[in-house]
Design a protein around this motif. Structure first.
Motif, PDB file in Angstrom:
ATOM      1  N   ILE A  94      34.540  23.456  39.524  1.00  0.00           N
ATOM      2  CA  ILE A  94      35.559  23.192  40.536  1.00  0.00           C
ATOM      3  C   ILE A  94      36.301  24.497  40.793  1.00  0.00           C
ATOM      4  CG2 ILE A  94      35.905  20.757  39.982  1.00  0.00           C
ATOM      5  CD1 ILE A  94      38.445  21.623  38.453  1.00  0.00           C
ATOM      6  N   GLU A  95      37.119  24.521  41.847  1.00  0.00           N
ATOM      7  CA  GLU A  95      37.977  25.659  42.129  1.00  0.00           C
ATOM      8  C   GLU A  95      39.416  25.189  42.101  1.00  0.00           C
ATOM      9  OE1 GLU A  95      36.734  27.567  45.678  1.00  0.00           O
ATOM     10  OE2 GLU A  95      34.775  28.110  44.881  1.00  0.00           O
ATOM     11  N   ALA A  96      40.276  25.943  41.434  1.00  0.00           N
ATOM     12  CA  ALA A  96      41.660  25.529  41.261  1.00  0.00           C
ATOM     13  C   ALA A  96      42.559  26.751  41.135  1.00  0.00           C
ATOM     14  CB  ALA A  96      41.795  24.643  40.026  1.00  0.00           C
ATOM     15  N   ALA A  97      43.810  26.594  41.565  1.00  0.00           N
ATOM     16  CA  ALA A  97      44.808  27.665  41.431  1.00  0.00           C
ATOM     17  C   ALA A  97      45.407  27.566  40.030  1.00  0.00           C
ATOM     18  CB  ALA A  97      45.885  27.525  42.495  1.00  0.00           C
ATOM     19  N   LEU A  98      44.916  28.369  39.107  1.00  0.00           N
ATOM     20  CA  LEU A  98      45.320  28.293  37.704  1.00  0.00           C
ATOM     21  C   LEU A  98      46.417  29.305  37.391  1.00  0.00           C
ATOM     22  CD1 LEU A  98      41.765  28.154  36.062  1.00  0.00           C
ATOM     23  CD2 LEU A  98      43.206  26.223  36.753  1.00  0.00           C
ATOM     24  N   ASP A  99      47.400  28.873  36.616  1.00  0.00           N
ATOM     25  CA  ASP A  99      48.412  29.795  36.102  1.00  0.00           C
ATOM     26  C   ASP A  99      47.904  30.379  34.793  1.00  0.00           C
ATOM     27  OD1 ASP A  99      50.254  29.395  38.194  1.00  0.00           O
ATOM     28  OD2 ASP A  99      50.918  27.520  37.283  1.00  0.00           O
ATOM     29  N   SER A 100      46.903  31.234  34.901  1.00  0.00           N
ATOM     30  CA  SER A 100      46.227  31.784  33.738  1.00  0.00           C
ATOM     31  C   SER A 100      45.715  33.174  34.075  1.00  0.00           C
ATOM     32  CB  SER A 100      45.048  30.881  33.337  1.00  0.00           C
ATOM     33  OG  SER A 100      44.184  31.540  32.433  1.00  0.00           O
ATOM     34  N   GLY A 118      32.633  14.259  27.936  1.00  0.00           N
ATOM     35  CA  GLY A 118      31.278  14.668  27.610  1.00  0.00           C
ATOM     36  C   GLY A 118      30.728  15.742  28.527  1.00  0.00           C
ATOM     37  N   VAL A 119      31.538  16.202  29.479  1.00  0.00           N
ATOM     38  CA  VAL A 119      31.142  17.223  30.445  1.00  0.00           C
ATOM     39  C   VAL A 119      31.994  18.467  30.199  1.00  0.00           C
ATOM     40  CG1 VAL A 119      31.076  17.815  32.906  1.00  0.00           C
ATOM     41  CG2 VAL A 119      30.469  15.495  32.152  1.00  0.00           C
ATOM     42  N   ILE A 120      31.396  19.642  30.387  1.00  0.00           N
ATOM     43  CA  ILE A 120      32.160  20.885  30.296  1.00  0.00           C
ATOM     44  C   ILE A 120      32.625  21.246  31.705  1.00  0.00           C
ATOM     45  CG2 ILE A 120      32.127  23.314  29.646  1.00  0.00           C
ATOM     46  CD1 ILE A 120      29.891  22.681  27.686  1.00  0.00           C
ATOM     47  N   LEU A 121      33.921  21.141  31.912  1.00  0.00           N
ATOM     48  CA  LEU A 121      34.526  21.387  33.218  1.00  0.00           C
ATOM     49  C   LEU A 121      34.893  22.869  33.315  1.00  0.00           C
ATOM     50  CD1 LEU A 121      35.486  19.933  35.804  1.00  0.00           C
ATOM     51  CD2 LEU A 121      37.683  19.558  34.665  1.00  0.00           C
ATOM     52  N   ILE A 122      34.296  23.575  34.281  1.00  0.00           N
ATOM     53  CA  ILE A 122      34.560  25.004  34.485  1.00  0.00           C
ATOM     54  C   ILE A 122      35.342  25.154  35.787  1.00  0.00           C
ATOM     55  CG2 ILE A 122      33.556  27.294  34.778  1.00  0.00           C
ATOM     56  CD1 ILE A 122      31.073  26.296  33.307  1.00  0.00           C
ATOM     57  N   ALA A 123      36.606  25.595  35.659  1.00  0.00           N
ATOM     58  CA  ALA A 123      37.460  25.775  36.837  1.00  0.00           C
ATOM     59  C   ALA A 123      37.515  27.255  37.198  1.00  0.00           C
ATOM     60  CB  ALA A 123      38.868  25.243  36.555  1.00  0.00           C
ATOM     61  N   LEU A 124      37.126  27.584  38.402  1.00  0.00           N
ATOM     62  CA  LEU A 124      37.169  28.957  38.906  1.00  0.00           C
ATOM     63  C   LEU A 124      38.556  29.209  39.496  1.00  0.00           C
ATOM     64  CD1 LEU A 124      33.702  28.889  40.705  1.00  0.00           C
ATOM     65  CD2 LEU A 124      34.214  29.720  38.401  1.00  0.00           C
ATOM     66  N   ASN A 125      39.254  30.205  38.972  1.00  0.00           N
ATOM     67  CA  ASN A 125      40.657  30.458  39.312  1.00  0.00           C
ATOM     68  C   ASN A 125      40.782  31.144  40.675  1.00  0.00           C
ATOM     69  OD1 ASN A 125      43.374  30.916  39.341  1.00  0.00           O
ATOM     70  ND2 ASN A 125      43.436  32.152  37.474  1.00  0.00           N
ATOM     71  N   THR A 126      41.276  30.404  41.673  1.00  0.00           N
ATOM     72  CA  THR A 126      41.400  30.957  43.026  1.00  0.00           C
ATOM     73  C   THR A 126      42.507  31.998  43.141  1.00  0.00           C
ATOM     74  OG1 THR A 126      42.865  29.133  43.673  1.00  0.00           O
ATOM     75  CG2 THR A 126      40.498  28.858  44.100  1.00  0.00           C
ATOM     76  N   LYS A 127      43.384  32.083  42.128  1.00  0.00           N
ATOM     77  CA  LYS A 127      44.452  33.085  42.157  1.00  0.00           C
ATOM     78  C   LYS A 127      43.985  34.452  41.649  1.00  0.00           C
ATOM     79  CE  LYS A 127      48.490  30.045  41.556  1.00  0.00           C
ATOM     80  NZ  LYS A 127      49.672  29.785  40.692  1.00  0.00           N
ATOM     81  N   HIS A 128      42.812  34.509  41.051  1.00  0.00           N
ATOM     82  CA  HIS A 128      42.335  35.751  40.443  1.00  0.00           C
ATOM     83  C   HIS A 128      41.528  36.549  41.467  1.00  0.00           C
ATOM     84  CE1 HIS A 128      40.515  38.504  37.562  1.00  0.00           C
ATOM     85  NE2 HIS A 128      41.341  38.038  36.643  1.00  0.00           N
ATOM     86  N   PRO A 129      41.669  37.897  41.491  1.00  0.00           N
ATOM     87  CA  PRO A 129      40.917  38.694  42.478  1.00  0.00           C
ATOM     88  C   PRO A 129      39.409  38.575  42.353  1.00  0.00           C
ATOM     89  CG  PRO A 129      42.019  40.110  40.856  1.00  0.00           C
ATOM     90  CD  PRO A 129      42.580  38.733  40.687  1.00  0.00           C
ATOM     91  N   VAL A 130      38.883  38.187  41.192  1.00  0.00           N
ATOM     92  CA  VAL A 130      37.443  37.970  41.050  1.00  0.00           C
ATOM     93  C   VAL A 130      36.977  36.898  42.027  1.00  0.00           C
ATOM     94  CG1 VAL A 130      35.669  37.009  39.520  1.00  0.00           C
ATOM     95  CG2 VAL A 130      37.204  38.789  38.678  1.00  0.00           C
ATOM     96  N   HIS A 131      37.843  35.927  42.275  1.00  0.00           N
ATOM     97  CA  HIS A 131      37.465  34.843  43.181  1.00  0.00           C
ATOM     98  C   HIS A 131      37.244  35.366  44.592  1.00  0.00           C
ATOM     99  CE1 HIS A 131      37.757  31.127  45.541  1.00  0.00           C
ATOM    100  NE2 HIS A 131      37.336  30.531  44.448  1.00  0.00           N
ATOM    101  N   GLU A 132      38.186  36.164  45.073  1.00  0.00           N
ATOM    102  CA  GLU A 132      38.083  36.691  46.438  1.00  0.00           C
ATOM    103  C   GLU A 132      36.928  37.681  46.579  1.00  0.00           C
ATOM    104  OE1 GLU A 132      40.683  39.495  49.525  1.00  0.00           O
ATOM    105  OE2 GLU A 132      41.584  38.776  47.650  1.00  0.00           O
ATOM    106  N   HIS A 133      36.755  38.545  45.575  1.00  0.00           N
ATOM    107  CA  HIS A 133      35.802  39.647  45.712  1.00  0.00           C
ATOM    108  C   HIS A 133      34.386  39.306  45.234  1.00  0.00           C
ATOM    109  CE1 HIS A 133      38.808  42.581  46.948  1.00  0.00           C
ATOM    110  NE2 HIS A 133      39.612  42.093  46.031  1.00  0.00           N
TER     111      HIS A 133
END
Length: 599
Positions: A504-510, A521-536
């Motif tokens: 999923i994609e989420a604005a994380l304070d991290s 039972g699922v590994i949930l991986i949240a992609l941080n939309t606030k991090h520059p890695v997301h944009e670039h």
């Protein structure tokens, strides 16, 4: 010795000044008409009518209609003789120092009129329509040297075609303005004028219409047959925030709000001190409801009638004294169709006109729009910090300091709003065949590791009933900002298909650019939309981009497999120091990555 010149030498020759004033900044005929509607509402009118008279022209094989005259009539308080003459003076008026309503500048009636036509006639009455006073400005007379004063008003009946066409709500008092000799009108037919004006007028006066303070009618007729109306419309509310329930928005949102307030604190007031008195401006933020952006059948809402309607209202609505003066494009990315799914309204009183840069034709708030278009970093001198810049403005008591702070807050909220829209857009996209390839490959790799005896914390929940797993995963998705209905469908798809990973994609304070969380039972991986890695990186590998040879899709899949590998490695660490070390390493990696991407 040269003799002094004889005769009259006006500082500003009237005929030349009038010619120059014709190009006075009105964007088109609809905006010029809005100036007259302002005057009507300011005069207490509860009903305003915009009427178009057409003539027929004989072509070789057919007749065609062309606009002949345009009129605006109201049931306001009317004017006496002196007020009528003042109303037709450039730069004069009865509300030059009145900040209680939409008027004040004293330019509206003559300026807007001559921007469209060469003659404007005004009838006004306070003791019945049969006692109307009349006067007029004719540019042909002025340019011919026929006078530099507003002609003395005189009693004169309203022409019969207009008496027949006008649907007066009250004949006791009111005003009728007629434009003729139309030489600068943007459109040539009544239909074009009404079609192009209705949308704008409905937006500009939405509060008056929505609250029942004014009814605005638009109608057209042939001059030779004024009793036969060819177009007759009541202007509907056009709300760019899409919160007003009854509006011109197409079905299924004609009778219900299409957007919703953005967060609990969706209104952001800001105070300004002008001449020792406090005045408040308010910014409001809305976001499209999920069902507006994607239909129950899965169709993209942007291609549906209501989405196209929103596409015509993209921008920041700047509202002064309950009337929109501009839909500013200062913050808009014109290449992104998702911009239609947010709404921003800036509401301020006339007391802030000078600070906000309101023009005398009420077409824009230039200073406000300019600051919206520039972030504070672009205003800094070399080596200057934002705080130093603010301190300097404070020391010299620059009034724009608070306006800059206000616009910076608006930009900040919009950035957060956009992140939510972009994240939800990805969550609602249809899946590729079965499930995403990276998730299927990651699941197969995890099953192989489990068969080899490797155990992860998330594995314990795989033995729970499906409903319990689904509920737990849905909660995790909703906590990350996924809408409830979408979260339920995503969780159901993942659990019932046996997938081990969910992106999923989420604005994380991290500080990390992704998070790892076992849920159901699922590994949930949240992609941080606030991090520059997301944009670039992550956004660049969007699967919806044009990718004829599949290279972007392959790169995206490879990146996700790497993140799944890390997530599984972290999942297999026992509770305690080793697991904490993995989380610390992920956060540290994110901090270092932020530095590298920001250089």
């Amino acid at each position: 010795m040269e003799q002094p010149a004889q005769g009259r030498f006006d500082l500003v020759p009237t005929n030349l000044a009038i010619t120059a004033m014709r190009d006075n900044g009105y964007k088109n005929t609809a905006y010029a008409l809005a100036e007259l509607i302002d005057n009507s509402i300011q005069a207490g009118a509860s009903r305003v009518e915009v009427l178009c008279s057409e003539r027929e022209e004989q072509l070789t094989r057919r007749k065609r209609r062309r606009i002949d005259e345009i009129a605006v009539v109201d049931n306001g308080c009317g004017m006496d003789l002196t007020t009528l003459r003042m109303a037709l003076q450039f730069g004069n008026g009865t509300r030059l120092d009145d900040r209680s309503g939409m008027g004040r500048f004293g330019m509206g009636l003559p300026n807007s009129s001559i921007s469209q036509c060469r003659r404007v006639d005004v009838w006004t009455w306070q003791e019945g329509v049969d006692n109307a006073l009349h006067t007029a400005i004719d540019l042909d007379d002025i340019e011919g040297g026929g006078g530099d004063q507003v002609p003395l008003p005189a009693a004169r009946p309203i022409p019969s075609p207009w008496r027949s066409a006008v649907n007066f709500a009250s004949k006791q008092s009111g005003t009728l303005i007629i434009w003729s000799k139309l030489d600068k009108c943007a459109w040539k037919t009544a239909k074009a004028i009404i079609d192009n004006s209705e949308f704008l007028v409905g937006r500009m006066y939405r509060r008056f219409i929505d609250q029942g303070r004014a009814t605005i009618r638009m109608a057209a007729f042939l001059k030779s047959r004024p009793n036969v109306v060819s177009i007759d419309k009541a202007v509907e509310v056009n709300d760019p925030l899409y919160l007003m329930s009854a509006s011109s928005t197409p079905t299924p949102f004609a009778k219900e709000a299409m957007f919703e307030p953005y967060g609990e604190s969706w209104e952001y007031p800001h105070h300004f001190i002008i001449d020792g008195r406090k005045h408040e401006a308010v910014a409001r933020f809305t976001v499209a409801r999920q069902e507006a952006r994607r239909s129950p059948e899965g169709r993209d809402g942007g291609h549906l009638p209501h989405g196209k309607h929103a596409g015509r209202n993209v921008g920041v609505s700047i509202v002064r004294a309950d009337r929109e003066i501009e839909l500013s494009l200062a913050l808009v990315n014109p290449s992104d169709p998702r911009e239609r799914w947010w709404g921003i309204e800036i509401d301020f009183p006339p007391e802030l006109d000078e600070l906000f840069g309101v023009t005398n034709n009420k077409q824009s708030a230039r200073t406000l729009s300019d600051l919206l278009d520039r972030d504070v970093e672009s205003m800094l001198e070399s080596g200057q910090t934002v705080q130093q810049f603010f301190d300097e403005l404070s020391e010299i008591e620059d009034a724009q300091l608070e306006l800059i702070r206000f616009t910076e807050q608006i930009r900040k909220v919009l950035a957060s709003l956009r992140r939510q829209i972009h994240s939800q857009t990805r969550q609602t996209r249809k899946r590729h065949k079965d499930r995403d390839s990276a998730e299927r490959r990651g699941t197969a790799a995890t099953r192989a590791l489990q068969e080899q005896g490797h155990h992860g914390i998330s594995d314990d929940a795989e033995s729970l009933p499906a409903e319990a797993r689904l509920d737990e995963l849905q909660k995790g998705l909703q906590e990350a900002g996924v809408p409830q209905d979408v979260a339920h469908q995503e969780a159901s798809d993942t659990v019932h298909s046996g997938m081990k990973f969910q992106f999923i994609e989420a604005a994380l304070d991290s500080p990390a650019f992704f998070s790892v969380q076992p849920r159901g039972g699922v590994i949930l991986i949240a992609l941080n939309t606030k991090h520059p890695v997301h944009e670039h990186l992550i956004e660049v590998l969007d699967p919806n981009e044009s990718d004829s040879n599949g290279s972007l899709q392959n790169a995206r899949e490879g990146l996700r497999l790497l993140l799944e590998a890390w997530a599984r490695y972290e999942d297999e660490q026992p509770e305690g120091t080793r697991r904490d070390s993995c989380m610390d390493a992920r956060n540290d990696w994110g901090r270092v990555a932020r530095h590298f991407f920001s250089v």
